[in-house]
Design an enzyme around this catalytic site. Structure first.
Site, PDB file in Angstrom:
ATOM      1  CG  ASN A 244      -0.304   0.029   2.526  1.00 34.86           C
ATOM      2  OD1 ASN A 244       0.866   0.383   2.648  1.00 34.86           O
ATOM      3  ND2 ASN A 244      -1.030  -0.326   3.574  1.00 34.86           N
TER       4      ASN A 244
ATOM      5  CG  HIS B  59      -9.128   2.091   1.709  1.00 35.71           C
ATOM      6  ND1 HIS B  59      -9.218   3.403   2.136  1.00 35.71           N
ATOM      7  CD2 HIS B  59      -7.809   1.845   1.533  1.00 35.71           C
ATOM      8  CE1 HIS B  59      -8.003   3.925   2.192  1.00 35.71           C
ATOM      9  NE2 HIS B  59      -7.130   2.997   1.831  1.00 35.71           N
TER      10      HIS B  59
END
Length: 627
Positions: free
Chosen positions: A143, A550
């Site tokens: 990420n 997400h």
């Protein structure tokens, strides 16, 4: 190796006097990083055998799974197997500034999500790329390293659905995982009590170089001019406001869960890590509904069964956890029966998918090729964040700022780029986020001769829901992923208002001084609409939104969900799901930190179930000597 290290150290010392020069500092960082990634210390690859038994089998070594396996193995008589489909993180994962290079590589599951017809028309064929980490650490290894915990109201709302997940409890586990290194936070009494310096996940906010600091201040000042409060941090007592964000890296290395919980643990003989091993089915006794093992596809192509004395724990993430459950007979009855799968527990697996959609604005700033200096300076930031970045939270519907019941509507990230980076921007726009050429060219065009600020607005709490579904019974086939963006029209209206509010940046003092402007992007589906009108912005967000990656909620906890408050699957014994999929509602911010918190909290829940609360509490008091 020692001779090489001595040579590198000698060169580093020689260059120390000139470290303020960008290229020299960059070379220093490159040499230092070359040392930091030489001996990685990742756990050895355990060659599991057909029929082996373990006390616990954890599927997935990601943001939660790596934590669960490491914490359970603190109980020395428990034998724990951690199954991971990928391998060790590569140098591009370990080096903090290299995250953007990991998409579409063997370290990325590289999923595709299909937007609804009439939505996302700036994406060819309405397809979103959904990168998910395929390596030790999962997406915590791939990420963009933002550390954001959410706000108290997020967890108090969870607690109403699944008791035991209130903010007070969540904070306890955030502090358990957190190794805060930022002195500005630790030395501020108002903020310090919300943090810990002793946890395994290192959190930092390095001092920026002078150029980056100037650009940070310019944009933070602009945010203040449109009504943002300047705050010390976005994980502190202030729900709303803007600051430079915190990151999950320190000392030249990304602090993924692989780094924080697995690296250097080869002496823990009761923890075995099987890499390049893919779980394809949970073994469940159809007569008793007891889970007793996992079927695993090995790199060799062989399929084996491994067995759990106590529990199977699924931590494969919001995409693959529901997939594994559904392949194993746990999920929506009609969907499973249509594929010929025997239904063992009729649950809403794969439903309730929601995500953070983002929509971007490009602000053109100072003209002149001298602003391209940033593109040179970036090489000196290999061990840090590669661009100036600011973050914040705001709402348009409240004047309250410090209530445990208030959640922000929007999050923003702004990154600054010097002139002439346009070719890189177009490449990333097309290959990472799958925007079409006309959109990408219109977004990058101002950067040919001007600096730009790229502001991403995040819709934090969408009402819309999507789903993931099996397309076949073949475990190697990808799921059908429907993000479901804007199925509720209220999301379009709210999101448009948030984006429209952020256009006020163009009217702040700095942008007026340099003749700045908002780039009018070429968005498919919005041609013919007058730029800047409400109709335009609603069309814009609906068709130019993409994913902040997400996804949550597909195995939601709660009495009407998939798991209970202790993350045990309804109707199946000895089976839990522990990852972002159990979130009943998405948090106010990036989801990696909340997922790690879930891993910490659930590890103690398991220990409590077997040994009682006192045992788990005693282990917490001695936690930092264990991890």
């Amino acid at each position: 190796m020692s001779t090489m290290n001595n040579a590198v150290n000698g060169l580093l010392n020689t260059m120390e006097k000139s470290k303020s020069t960008p290229w020299v500092r960059g070379l220093i960082q490159l040499l230092a990083l070359s040392q930091s990634i030489q001996l990685t210390g990742w756990p050895a690859n355990y060659k599991i055998q057909d029929g082996e038994r373990f006390d616990f089998i954890v599927v997935g070594a990601g943001s939660a799974g790596a934590i669960v396996a490491a914490r359970l193995s603190e109980v020395t008589h428990w034998k724990v197997l951690l199954i991971e489909a990928g391998g060790d993180p590569p140098p591009a994962s370990v080096i903090p500034s290299m995250f953007a290079t990991l998409a579409h590589t063997p370290y990325d599951w590289d999923y595709r999500a299909q937007l609804d017809k009439g939505t996302g028309q700036a994406h060819p064929n309405g397809v979103l790329f959904m990168a998910r980490g395929k390596m030790l650490g999962g997406s915590s290894s791939s990420n963009y390293e933002i550390y954001s915990r959410g706000v108290p109201a997020d967890y108090n709302e969870w607690n109403q659905i699944a008791p035991g997940w209130d903010w007070h409890t969540a904070l306890h586990y955030f502090k358990k995982l957190e190794g805060m290194t930022d002195p500005s936070v630790l030395n501020d009494p108002r903020n310090a009590h919300l943090h810990s310096a002793n946890g395994p996940v290192l959190i930092s906010r390095p001092e920026p170089n002078a150029y980056f600091q100037e650009k940070n201040e310019i944009f933070l000042d602009a945010l203040e001019q449109i009504g943002f409060k300047r705050v010390l941090e976005n994980n502190g007592p202030d729900i709303f406001g803007a600051s430079r964000p915190h990151f999950t890296f320190a000392n030249g290395r990304r602090s993924s869960t692989a780094e924080a919980y697995l690296r250097g643990k080869n002496d823990r003989l009761n923890l075995r890590v099987a890499k390049f091993a893919r779980a394809i089915k949970i073994l469940i006794d159809p007569n008793t509904n007891d889970a007793y093992g996992v079927r695993v596809l090995l790199k060799s192509g062989n399929k084996i069964n491994v067995y759990a004395n106590n529990e199977v724990i699924v931590s494969a993430g919001s995409i693959d956890s529901p997939k594994l459950l559904m392949l194993s007979g746990i999920g929506p009855k009609e969907e499973l029966q249509s594929l010929g799968i025997e239904v063992l527990s009729d649950l809403p697996v794969g439903k309730n998918l929601h995500d953070h959609a983002i929509s971007g604005l490009t602000f053109a700033g100072q003209p002149g090729l001298e602003t391209a200096l940033q593109n040179v300076i970036t090489i000196a930031e290999l061990d840090s964040y590669p661009v100036p970045i600011q973050a914040g939270f705001f709402s348009l519907n409240t004047s309250e700022v410090n209530s445990d019941n208030i959640k922000p509507q929007f999050q923003i990230f702004n990154t600054h780029m010097g002139a002439t980076a346009a070719p890189i921007l177009v490449y990333g726009c097309k290959t990472v986020t799958n925007f079409d050429a006309q959109y990408c060219l219109s977004a990058a065009n101002p950067n040919l001769y001007r600096e730009i600020d790229m502001t991403q607005v995040v819709l934090l709490h969408p009402k819309s829901r999507g789903q993931v579904k099996l397309q076949s019974t073949n475990p190697l086939d990808d799921l059908i992923i429907e993000p479901g963006y804007f199925r509720d029209e209220d999301d379009v209206i709210t999101f448009a208002e948030g984006v429209k509010f952020m256009t006020n940046i163009a009217r702040t003092s700095y942008f007026k001084k340099v003749g700045g402007f908002i780039a009018q992007l070429d968005v498919a589906g919005c041609k013919g609409l007058k730029w800047g009108t409400d109709r335009y912005w609603r069309c814009y967000v609906k068709n130019a939104a993409t994913s902040l990656l997400h996804p949550v909620g597909t195995c939601a906890m709660g009495p009407q969900g998939v798991v209970d408050e202790r993350l045990r699957v309804h109707g199946i014994s000895n089976l839990r799901v522990i990852d972002a999929s159990v979130m009943p509602k998405i948090t106010s911010g990036n989801t990696n930190a909340p997922t790690m918190m879930i891993g910490e909290r659930s590890s103690d829940l398991i220990k409590e179930d077997y040994f009682g609360f006192e045992f788990a509490t005693a282990q917490y008091n001695d936690v930092f000597s264990n991890i």
